[in-house]
Scaffold this motif. Structure first.
Motif, mmCIF file in Angstrom:
data_model
loop_
_atom_site.group_PDB
_atom_site.id
_atom_site.type_symbol
_atom_site.label_atom_id
_atom_site.label_comp_id
_atom_site.label_asym_id
_atom_site.label_seq_id
_atom_site.Cartn_x
_atom_site.Cartn_y
_atom_site.Cartn_z
ATOM 1 N N PRO A 87 0.830 -1.210 0.000
ATOM 2 C CA PRO A 87 0.000 0.000 0.000
ATOM 3 C C PRO A 87 0.867 1.263 0.000
ATOM 4 C CG PRO A 87 -0.884 -1.604 1.548
ATOM 5 C CD PRO A 87 0.442 -2.146 1.076
ATOM 6 N N GLY A 88 0.559 2.167 -0.908
ATOM 7 C CA GLY A 88 1.297 3.419 -0.997
ATOM 8 C C GLY A 88 2.462 3.405 -1.957
ATOM 9 N N ASP A 89 2.727 2.274 -2.611
ATOM 10 C CA ASP A 89 3.850 2.187 -3.552
ATOM 11 C C ASP A 89 3.623 3.060 -4.786
ATOM 12 O OD1 ASP A 89 5.374 0.462 -2.063
ATOM 13 O OD2 ASP A 89 4.976 -1.318 -3.277
ATOM 14 N N GLY A 109 -3.314 -1.540 -4.523
ATOM 15 C CA GLY A 109 -3.032 -0.582 -3.455
ATOM 16 C C GLY A 109 -1.961 0.439 -3.749
ATOM 17 N N ALA A 110 -1.490 0.512 -5.001
ATOM 18 C CA ALA A 110 -0.476 1.510 -5.335
ATOM 19 C C ALA A 110 -1.015 2.927 -5.118
ATOM 20 C CB ALA A 110 -0.027 1.346 -6.781
ATOM 21 N N LYS A 111 -0.138 3.790 -4.665
ATOM 22 C CA LYS A 111 -0.499 5.202 -4.502
ATOM 23 C C LYS A 111 -0.599 5.897 -5.848
ATOM 24 C CE LYS A 111 1.284 9.489 -2.436
ATOM 25 N NZ LYS A 111 2.411 10.056 -1.638
ATOM 26 N N LEU A 112 0.294 5.519 -6.779
ATOM 27 C CA LEU A 112 0.314 6.087 -8.118
ATOM 28 C C LEU A 112 0.906 5.067 -9.073
ATOM 29 C CD1 LEU A 112 0.021 8.563 -10.047
ATOM 30 C CD2 LEU A 112 2.379 9.175 -9.428
ATOM 31 N N VAL A 113 0.285 4.932 -10.247
ATOM 32 C CA VAL A 113 0.810 4.088 -11.307
ATOM 33 C C VAL A 113 1.076 4.983 -12.516
ATOM 34 C CG1 VAL A 113 0.441 2.085 -12.781
ATOM 35 C CG2 VAL A 113 -0.558 2.141 -10.486
ATOM 36 N N ILE A 114 2.337 5.039 -12.927
ATOM 37 C CA ILE A 114 2.707 5.833 -14.103
ATOM 38 C C ILE A 114 2.896 4.872 -15.268
ATOM 39 C CG2 ILE A 114 4.312 7.501 -15.084
ATOM 40 C CD1 ILE A 114 5.081 8.290 -12.245
ATOM 41 N N GLU A 131 -10.747 7.168 -17.761
ATOM 42 C CA GLU A 131 -12.027 7.884 -17.734
ATOM 43 C C GLU A 131 -13.113 7.075 -17.049
ATOM 44 O OE1 GLU A 131 -15.285 8.694 -21.160
ATOM 45 O OE2 GLU A 131 -13.300 9.518 -21.581
ATOM 46 N N VAL A 132 -13.144 5.762 -17.291
ATOM 47 C CA VAL A 132 -14.203 4.930 -16.704
ATOM 48 C C VAL A 132 -13.818 4.386 -15.335
ATOM 49 C CG1 VAL A 132 -15.153 4.338 -18.954
ATOM 50 C CG2 VAL A 132 -13.463 2.815 -17.898
ATOM 51 N N ASN A 133 -12.571 4.633 -14.899
ATOM 52 C CA ASN A 133 -12.123 4.226 -13.555
ATOM 53 C C ASN A 133 -11.487 5.424 -12.853
ATOM 54 O OD1 ASN A 133 -12.320 1.027 -13.474
ATOM 55 N ND2 ASN A 133 -11.526 1.580 -15.493
ATOM 56 N N PRO A 134 -12.228 6.494 -12.628
ATOM 57 C CA PRO A 134 -11.631 7.719 -12.078
ATOM 58 C C PRO A 134 -11.079 7.545 -10.668
ATOM 59 C CG PRO A 134 -14.031 7.855 -12.062
ATOM 60 C CD PRO A 134 -13.683 6.636 -12.846
ATOM 61 N N GLN A 135 -11.466 6.473 -9.996
ATOM 62 C CA GLN A 135 -10.981 6.236 -8.640
ATOM 63 C C GLN A 135 -9.570 5.674 -8.608
ATOM 64 O OE1 GLN A 135 -12.824 4.195 -10.371
ATOM 65 N NE2 GLN A 135 -12.352 2.081 -9.867
ATOM 66 N N LEU A 136 -9.079 5.202 -9.748
ATOM 67 C CA LEU A 136 -7.756 4.581 -9.783
ATOM 68 C C LEU A 136 -6.675 5.634 -10.023
ATOM 69 C CD1 LEU A 136 -8.379 1.315 -11.830
ATOM 70 C CD2 LEU A 136 -8.411 1.633 -9.355
ATOM 71 N N PRO A 137 -5.533 5.509 -9.331
ATOM 72 C CA PRO A 137 -4.452 6.508 -9.439
ATOM 73 C C PRO A 137 -3.560 6.264 -10.651
ATOM 74 C CG PRO A 137 -3.829 4.855 -7.837
ATOM 75 C CD PRO A 137 -5.214 4.492 -8.313
ATOM 76 N N LEU A 190 14.297 11.513 -16.146
ATOM 77 C CA LEU A 190 12.996 11.883 -15.595
ATOM 78 C C LEU A 190 13.032 11.965 -14.075
ATOM 79 C CD1 LEU A 190 10.736 9.653 -17.874
ATOM 80 C CD2 LEU A 190 10.875 12.143 -17.930
ATOM 81 N N VAL A 191 13.727 11.013 -13.453
ATOM 82 C CA VAL A 191 13.812 11.015 -11.988
ATOM 83 C C VAL A 191 14.675 12.169 -11.497
ATOM 84 C CG1 VAL A 191 14.702 9.737 -9.997
ATOM 85 C CG2 VAL A 191 13.320 8.554 -11.728
ATOM 86 N N SER A 192 15.820 12.412 -12.140
ATOM 87 C CA SER A 192 16.710 13.496 -11.690
ATOM 88 C C SER A 192 16.060 14.862 -11.877
ATOM 89 C CB SER A 192 18.041 13.442 -12.450
ATOM 90 O OG SER A 192 17.862 13.716 -13.824
ATOM 91 N N GLU A 193 15.213 14.981 -12.889
ATOM 92 C CA GLU A 193 14.491 16.238 -13.112
ATOM 93 C C GLU A 193 13.271 16.381 -12.197
ATOM 94 O OE1 GLU A 193 13.366 15.960 -17.178
ATOM 95 O OE2 GLU A 193 15.432 16.015 -17.936
ATOM 96 N N GLU A 194 12.977 15.331 -11.426
ATOM 97 C CA GLU A 194 11.798 15.263 -10.568
ATOM 98 C C GLU A 194 10.513 15.385 -11.369
ATOM 99 O OE1 GLU A 194 12.212 18.045 -7.350
ATOM 100 O OE2 GLU A 194 13.906 16.974 -6.475
ATOM 101 N N ALA A 195 10.567 14.916 -12.624
ATOM 102 C CA ALA A 195 9.368 14.888 -13.451
ATOM 103 C C ALA A 195 8.436 13.746 -13.043
ATOM 104 C CB ALA A 195 9.749 14.738 -14.921
ATOM 105 N N ILE A 196 9.019 12.721 -12.415
ATOM 106 C CA ILE A 196 8.250 11.588 -11.902
ATOM 107 C C ILE A 196 8.819 11.207 -10.541
ATOM 108 C CG2 ILE A 196 7.508 10.653 -14.123
ATOM 109 C CD1 ILE A 196 9.863 8.719 -14.023
ATOM 110 N N PRO A 197 7.968 10.714 -9.639
ATOM 111 C CA PRO A 197 8.473 10.252 -8.337
ATOM 112 C C PRO A 197 9.204 8.927 -8.485
ATOM 113 C CG PRO A 197 6.114 9.852 -8.499
ATOM 114 C CD PRO A 197 6.498 10.626 -9.726
ATOM 115 N N THR A 198 10.069 8.615 -7.534
ATOM 116 C CA THR A 198 10.832 7.373 -7.591
ATOM 117 C C THR A 198 9.925 6.174 -7.297
ATOM 118 O OG1 THR A 198 11.488 7.669 -5.290
ATOM 119 C CG2 THR A 198 12.999 8.457 -6.980
ATOM 120 N N PRO A 199 10.189 5.036 -7.951
ATOM 121 C CA PRO A 199 9.292 3.885 -7.838
ATOM 122 C C PRO A 199 9.755 2.861 -6.812
ATOM 123 C CG PRO A 199 10.809 3.496 -9.612
ATOM 124 C CD PRO A 199 11.208 4.829 -8.993
ATOM 125 N N GLN A 200 8.800 2.039 -6.379
ATOM 126 C CA GLN A 200 9.119 0.832 -5.617
ATOM 127 C C GLN A 200 9.019 -0.426 -6.487
ATOM 128 O OE1 GLN A 200 6.989 3.369 -3.991
ATOM 129 N NE2 GLN A 200 9.060 3.974 -3.367
#
Length: 277
Positions: A87-89, A109-114, A131-137, A190-200
């Protein structure tokens, strides 16, 4: 009424048995006939009611989305993906295709999926899915991922929902039906520019460009050690990916065998699981 009955008929079968239908000639032939007569080419929103994607609303077209409709799209790999999430990954889905595995991450349970996906047909599907699953991150990055920053030639394969980088070794004898120019980025950039958060957790399925993705992510992998789940499209690619990952301190096993990679005995296409001790 017939359409609704067919759309929801799969939900009355236990999930563990749904993949068996295609091996029962009479039933599978009858099912194909119903698809062709009543549902061919029609999109409908289907609620998957079992398996790792339980609860997902998916825009389905039959017969091409049959495995997704039944919730049995690569079931073993989907279960591994779901069980890999805490949870929160933060999860990356590199080569998101039509979003099934991105959704499995989110439902687990992921916090965000890119999701990284450069192919226009799949981008449209991914936007529709969100669009049809607005609750999903779910967050979409409409780019390719590799070992360079800039633009790259990208083949649309004969199956229009698949594509590959022009220099990919995957199906090298097959020429694409179209050639696009798409943006490409390194994960390190992308990570060094902080354009995306670091992943688990990172899933990679890029039709032969697995090595390029890893080479463009060395710094991030060394620093943050995410779990990696990689579809390797040949024994040679599996071996090359394993060499890079072991240099970075990872332990690598093959999902299909449970053992360390072995080019002589592994399946032609296999899934690598890479963990940092």
């Amino acid at each position: 009424m017939n359409n609704k009955i067919i759309q929801y008929s799969v939900n009355f079968l236990p999930w563990q048995f749904r993949g068996w239908i295609k091996h029962i000639p009479i039933i599978s032939n009858l099912q194909r006939w119903f698809f062709a007569k009543f549902l061919a080419g029609q999109e409908f929103i289907h609620l998957i009611n079992a398996g790792p994607a339980k609860g997902l609303k998916y825009p389905v077209k039959l017969p091409e989305d049959k495995a997704i409709w039944s919730g049995t799209y690569e079931p073993d790999f989907a279960l591994v993906l779901a069980n890999s999430v805490q949870p929160g990954d933060i999860c990356y889905d590199i080569g998101g295709y039509r979003g099934f595995f991105s959704s499995v991450f989110a439902l687990a349970g992921a916090k965000l999926v890119i999701t990284f996906e450069p192919l226009p047909a799949n981008i449209s599907q991914l936007r529709r899915l969100a669009e049809v699953n607005p609750q999903l991150p779910l967050r979409l990055e409409s780019i390719a991922v590799g070992e360079e920053d800039g633009f790259v030639e990208f083949y649309v394969m004969p199956e229009a929902s698949m594509g590959k980088l022009e220099n990919s070794s995957f199906q090298a004898e097959v020429k694409g039906s179209d050639l696009l120019t798409v943006p490409i980025r390194k994960l390190d950039s992308l990570v060094s520019e902080e354009a995306i958060p670091t992943p688990q957790v990172i899933k990679i399925d890029v039709e032969g460009a697995e090595v390029q993705v890893l080479k463009g992510a060395r710094e991030m992998l060394c620093k943050y050690h995410p779990l990696l789940l990689i579809e390797a499209h040949s024994p040679l690619l599996a071996n090359d990916c394993t060499s890079i990952l072991r240099e970075l301190g990872y332990q690598v096993s093959v999902l299909e065998t449970g053992f360390a990679p072995n080019p002589q005995s592994d399946p032609e296409v296999c899934h690598l699981i890479a963990k940092f001790p």
